[in-house]
Scaffold this motif. Sequence first.
Motif, short mmCIF file in Angstrom:
data_model
loop_
_atom_site.label_atom_id
_atom_site.label_comp_id
_atom_site.label_asym_id
_atom_site.label_seq_id
_atom_site.Cartn_x
_atom_site.Cartn_y
_atom_site.Cartn_z
N ILE A 9 -84.25 -12.04 48.58
CA ILE A 9 -83.52 -12.33 47.36
C ILE A 9 -84.53 -12.30 46.21
O ILE A 9 -85.51 -13.03 46.23
N ILE A 22 -77.21 -17.81 43.82
CA ILE A 22 -77.72 -16.44 43.75
C ILE A 22 -76.88 -15.61 42.78
O ILE A 22 -77.41 -14.83 41.98
N ASN A 54 -80.01 -9.25 42.24
CA ASN A 54 -79.29 -10.33 42.90
C ASN A 54 -77.88 -9.96 43.35
O ASN A 54 -77.46 -10.34 44.45
N ASN A 63 -78.33 -8.09 46.51
CA ASN A 63 -78.69 -9.03 47.58
C ASN A 63 -77.46 -9.76 48.10
O ASN A 63 -77.29 -9.95 49.31
#
Length: 403
Positions: free
Chosen positions: A98, A119, A130, A133
């Motif tokens: 991340i 996140i 992000n 991710n």
Amino acid sequence: MKVLVLNAGSSSQKSCLYDLNGSLPIDPPDPVWEAQIDWTVQPGKAVLKVKANGTRLESTIESTDRATDTLQMLKTLSEGKTKVIQQTGDVDIVGHRIVHGGQHYRQSVRIDQTVKATIADLARFAPLHNPANLQGIEAIEQSLGGVPQVAVFDTAFHATLPPAASIYPIPYEWYEKGVQRYGFHGISHQYCANRAAQLLGRELIDLKLVTCHLGNGCSLAAVQDGQSIDTTMGFTPLEGLMMGSRSGSVDPGVVLYLMREGNYTINEIEQILNKKSGLLGISGISSDLRQVVSSQTERSARAIDTYIHRLRSGIGSMLANLGGLDAIVFTAGVGENSALIRSRTCEAFRWLGVEIDSEKNQSSPIDQDISARSSKARILVIHTQEDWAIAQECWKLSHSRSS
């Protein structure tokens, strides 16, 4: 214990599977399965590459959305010539790189709904990474159900930066709103620091290191007592060293001037500083150092000279805050493969007693000491293995819960 690692970027998805039995090995093992999806080839298409069982497969797939593509990649774990498990349920834990953990995460954590929400919220700081991710996390939820997932943050290693290194000299209320120096490439810097201690046969806590992550993106870290105390990247990965296509640090007044006098928009300037600067911007040839070196033009020479000047200056600033030096570590694509950059960089520190062995430097060294015997500090070339570092974090978290 089967550990799956997903390393999602803005334009690609890399993944690998480690099969770990017993204790963690000292030397990094080879993954039993590796895969990569590249979305940059052509619109609506993706290139899928898979390596396992001595077989390499490459195919172009129709790309409807990235989550679906990731699911297709994961199927190769348990199907066809690259099958390494009986079923996807055999995976014990999944680790994700991340990019941005903000002020929230100083270490790796098990992923739950709160972590996912954070996140997602931090995507305002890392809009290209992000969200990608998060897509990887959700793809695992779809394909592997409730398998434990771990978030390993690229900013976490730099969470130990002292306030003097992390605070910008701007109104303090901006800092309170999250505008600060975070640093990036933390997974790589931390891995290389630990690997350096192994290669030197010393405890990391006793070492003063400058780790140089030099790839298309470039950053330095000063490591003392096993912690990052300074780094070159800041609020974004744009700060710091000159890079492949990124400018690195420039006077903010340049941006203001271009907006005021050149009528550039924010988006245009962002594109220029991230995609059209660095080695590419000065040389006019490429963001790839190899092509810049081989072109042998005057502008290419200037690009290399500027790159090395800024790299030397950055190392100097790291040394000032370390107050000593045990080793300089070179890693990533340029750091691992360019004898020219390593040699010219270290020349500037001969007055400190840093001496490179030219023969070792030219020998394509990996995980080796290339310093001369008389050198007062070691010069190491280390192959960065972010995926293995993420797998180690998964193993540690899993065993800390079961102990």
